[in-house]
Enzyme design. Sequence first.
Site, mmCIF file in Angstrom:
data_model
loop_
_atom_site.group_PDB
_atom_site.id
_atom_site.type_symbol
_atom_site.label_atom_id
_atom_site.label_comp_id
_atom_site.label_asym_id
_atom_site.label_seq_id
_atom_site.Cartn_x
_atom_site.Cartn_y
_atom_site.Cartn_z
ATOM 1 N N SER A 1 46.698 38.456 39.179
ATOM 2 C CA SER A 1 47.148 38.012 37.856
ATOM 3 C C SER A 1 48.357 38.825 37.416
ATOM 4 C CB SER A 1 46.018 38.207 36.843
ATOM 5 O OG SER A 1 46.514 38.076 35.530
ATOM 6 N N TYR B 1 40.097 43.915 33.620
ATOM 7 C CA TYR B 1 40.642 42.761 34.363
ATOM 8 C C TYR B 1 41.879 43.159 35.168
ATOM 9 C CZ TYR B 1 42.472 37.925 34.758
ATOM 10 O OH TYR B 1 42.968 36.721 35.203
ATOM 11 N N LYS C 1 42.488 43.030 39.183
ATOM 12 C CA LYS C 1 43.527 42.150 39.724
ATOM 13 C C LYS C 1 44.554 42.922 40.545
ATOM 14 C CE LYS C 1 42.198 38.077 38.307
ATOM 15 N NZ LYS C 1 41.492 37.237 39.290
#
Length: 299
Positions: free
Chosen positions: A153, A166, A170
């Site tokens: 991401s 997150y 990622k």
Amino acid sequence: MSELRFDGRVAVVTGAGHGLGRRHALELAARGAKVVVNDLGGDRSGSGVSSGPAQQVVDEIVKNGGEAVASPDNVATPEGAQAIVQAALETFGKLDIVVNNAGILRDKSFKNMTVEEWDTVIAVHLRGSFLVSNAAWPHLREQGYGRIVNTSSPAGLFGNFGQANYSTAKMGLVGFTKTLAHEGAKYDIKANAIAPVAWTRMTEDLLPAESAEVLSVDKVTPLVAYLVHEDNPSSGEVYTVGGGRIARIIVAEGPGWTKKDGLTVEDVAANWEQINAEEPFIVPRNPMEQMAPLMQALQ
Ligand code: NAI
């Protein structure tokens, strides 16, 4: 150019009950792949379980004349990951393609982030991609062929407020992808990562509503399909993709500054601008290539 087909190939797509994964599964199946549609069926935060979403996508594939099987398993547990790979082996007799796509969000500013929010997000994205790839790896190695796509991401590559969990997962997937590319090279296993942007339930309250069409999921899938096709020449790369634009994202190193002997703190301060210079840069493919400018400077 002739149509890129996947006849005779078997693919696992995780988190394929909604959003990007669903689109990847439909596309691969439409081009001849037999697909394991994995999805745990929870909500955006990963709460709840349902076999409905995976089965719905399987039904859609079958209705369109394709072949697919549902796997409502959890990518974040070793048993779940094994079950996903077993579904491919037992139903279709082999496995060629793994698209690690399953994901959840538990966004919170770092000050307020709980251990549980950290662990759960790392478990699905990073551990889940490891577990499914790990279960698939012996089969890919043995047959001397494999294609893996991991879903990173922009939030991981560049950082994003409220996404310490997150973004860590990622960016972790970037290192994971690059190492799998090294270890898989001998066996024609290629691993790449994408950093997508698309309008899904994950981003519907983050992206403006009018971008739903511009950033539709079907503008991401063609890259994924190419990366998992046998014609793809690249491995260990990361691509940003969304809205129809695709670009390679590179991990680069600037020219730097060297003082062989007697380096002091003041030297660092005095040369800060050159230490931070971006050009000319190199894009090392492995730690040896990264060491090369240092070795040259020391000669
Ligand atoms: P989505 O929420 O529509 O799809 C994610 C799917 O993963 C859901 O169907 C969910 O049920 C499934 N899932 C969650 N935990 C699971 C588990 N433990 N086991 C099996 N399945 C599980 O979201 P979207 O946007 O399609 O996301 C797909 C991937 O793309 C995710 O990894 C996400 O982080 C990534 N991504 C998406 C971006 C976007 O703009 N939509 C941006 C950057 C990355």
